[in-house]
Enzyme design. Structure first.
Site, PDB file in Angstrom:
ATOM      1  CD1 TRP A 173      29.655  40.005  40.908  1.00  0.00           C
ATOM      2  CD2 TRP A 173      31.174  38.366  40.617  1.00  0.00           C
ATOM      3  NE1 TRP A 173      29.522  39.413  41.852  1.00  0.00           N
ATOM      4  CE2 TRP A 173      30.473  38.286  42.133  1.00  0.00           C
ATOM      5  CE3 TRP A 173      32.079  37.603  40.286  1.00  0.00           C
ATOM      6  CZ2 TRP A 173      31.060  37.531  43.015  1.00  0.00           C
ATOM      7  CZ3 TRP A 173      32.550  36.606  41.415  1.00  0.00           C
ATOM      8  CH2 TRP A 173      31.974  36.623  42.629  1.00  0.00           C
ATOM      9  CG  HIS A 174      34.824  36.530  38.110  1.00  0.00           C
ATOM     10  ND1 HIS A 174      33.558  36.350  37.482  1.00  0.00           N
ATOM     11  CD2 HIS A 174      35.084  35.455  38.758  1.00  0.00           C
ATOM     12  CE1 HIS A 174      33.325  35.045  37.844  1.00  0.00           C
ATOM     13  NE2 HIS A 174      34.146  34.607  38.637  1.00  0.00           N
ATOM     14  N   GLY A 175      36.007  41.201  37.917  1.00  0.00           N
ATOM     15  CA  GLY A 175      37.007  42.326  37.962  1.00  0.00           C
ATOM     16  C   GLY A 175      36.649  42.988  36.929  1.00  0.00           C
TER      17      GLY A 175
END
Length: 477
Positions: free
Chosen positions: A323-325
């Site tokens: 989700w963060h990247g």
């Protein structure tokens, strides 16, 4: 680009002045327009993505609520989730998966000519996608009814204080505050909101951005690294990312408080956690609780035996990292924290119990402090994985950290002295907030202590604050 700090506060003051003069329905309409203007100041073309997500989930939730047919309800839930994830996946992960698929095929001798789109990542897309998607899921689960007020729902999705970096609000909490008339802002609510804004600004420009000047040179350097330099850079980054992200969350909560909204607490002294389970109840609470409620529990949670519980934990944290990247470093960071959660469950009797110390509570407090210190260092190892620019850098820094520790003591002392300058006020205020359970606890201090705090914060920002073009870290997610 997004507003800079001065532009944003001028924008907010203009919005706030008009807001106070309007009734509830006009307030909501004005906030919706202001939210779209705010996001459009970055790139107006991506307003269409917020509009598409808003229409998609509004319609799907209404259709789910209108029927008792299980298949139709599942159909519209699937349409909502798939549509949101398709938009998020295309803009955030297309090039990442194309690049890795090309590399995988190359290992089998297949020459694939991948088309890399180099798409601009829309700011805040991960936050508002999860926020609007949770609404449809809650309606499907019967935990709330859908609304027929489209413009109010659109405001819930695009509410500007927390639009671009959270907290990720649930419709069950925020949407009723949009739909119903809010209490008129009082002097107390304005004071609490103003303090949270002031405190968040202090965390960002004085603590986080100054600590970035200690962190960035270490991670920008080429190997070989010195272990002690890496360690103190990790200490600095641990507090940089905390103050950067918690600072934004406090500003968002403060803005909401001034407008009569109660935005959820997103951080609760996470480095006082003694184990990974406690940490994820204190760090980025809006995301960790979202992953727990909509992913971990959806996978079965801990209801189907230990093996499946461990699997569910690993999957949840892997996807939380992703989700963060679109980078392998984030995926590895998620895997690392998933492994910590699994190991903690296996060793819970050791880490959860407190020995029967002969000296009672004082010895018990020392035992907890030791566990907190030990777990903080485990978190710092995770921050190395998170902050590193590549998997190769992770390996080089870990080797330095554990195998090449001797270094120049003068540089280490320089780092530690600077951290000792920037962090004390954070510890004092957090201790007061934690003890009282009140984010605005300093407002209840004696007048002399309160005004001393304000003066220290003001002069710290004005004399030592970093006012360059350094965006909030979580804008990139």
């Amino acid at each position: 680009m997004l507003f800079n700090s001065i532009q944003f506060f001028v924008f907010f003051l203009a919005v706030y002045t008009l807001y106070l003069a309007l009734g509830h329905k006009k307030q909501n309409l004005m906030l919706l327009v202001a939210s779209y203007v705010f996001y459009g100041a970055w790139d107006w073309r991506f307003l269409s993505l917020i509009a598409i997500s808003t229409v998609l989930d509004f319609v799907c939730a209404r259709k789910i609520d209108e029927t008792e047919d299980v298949r139709r309800r599942k159909l519209f839930l699937t349409l909502s989730v798939a549509g949101n994830l398709l938009i998020l996946g295309f803009f955030k992960y297309y090039d990442f998966f194309a690049q890795n698929l090309q590399a995988l095929l190359g290992r089998f001798g297949v020459a694939a000519d991948a088309r890399f789109l180099e798409i601009i990542l829309p700011v805040g897309i991960s936050f508002y996608t999860f926020q609007t998607m949770s609404y449809t899921i809650d309606v499907y689960r019967g935990e709330m009814r859908s609304t027929d007020r489209f413009l109010d729902f659109a405001l819930f999705v695009a509410f500007f204080p927390q639009l671009v970096a959270g907290p990720i609000e649930r419709a069950k909490r925020l949407l009723p505050q949009v739909l119903s008339p809010r209490p008129r802002p009082t002097l107390q609510s304005f004071s609490e909101g103003a303090f949270l804004i002031f405190w968040g600004l202090f965390q960002k420009v004085f603590i986080a951005d100054n600590l970035a000047n200690l962190v960035d040179p270490v991670f920008a350097a080429d190997p070989p690294y010195h272990g002690a330099h890496v360690l103190v850079a990790l200490y600095a980054f641990a507090f940089q990312i905390l103050c950067d992200f918690a600072g934004y969350s406090n500003i968002a909560r403060g803005l909401g408080r001034c407008l009569g909204f109660d935005i959820m607490v997103n951080f609760n002294a996470p480095y006082s956690a003694a184990n990974p389970s406690e940490f994820w109840k204190r760090w980025h609470i809006s995301l960790s609780s979202w992953l727990r409620d909509y992913l971990y529990i959806g996978l079965g949670g801990n209801r189907r035996g230990a093996a499946r519980t461990y699997r569910n934990l690993i999957i949840t944290m892997l996807l939380g990292g992703l989700w963060h990247g679109a980078q392998w470093t984030f995926i590895l960071w998620g895997a690392y924290h998933g492994a910590l959660l699994v190991l903690y469950r296996l060793a819970r009797p050791v880490f959860s119990s407190e020995p029967d110390f002969p000296r009672g509570a004082r010895a018990g407090a020392i035992w907890r402090a030791l566990r907190v210190a030990f777990f903080f260092h485990l978190v710092c190892v995770g921050w190395l994985i998170f902050r590193a620019d590549s998997v190769d850098q992770i390996g080089a820094m870990l080797r330095a950290l554990f195998l090449a520790f001797p270094t120049d003591g003068a540089i280490v002392r320089h780092y530690l002295l600077q951290m000792a300058f920037f962090l004390p006020l954070l510890f004092v205020v957090e201790a007061s907030q934690r003890r009282t359970g009140d984010a605005a606890a300093p407002l209840r201090w004696p007048a002399a202590a309160r005004w001393a705090l304000y003066l220290v914060m003001f002069y710290s920002i004005m004399l030592c604050g970093e006012f360059g073009d350094r965006q909030f870290i979580y804008f990139q997610f």
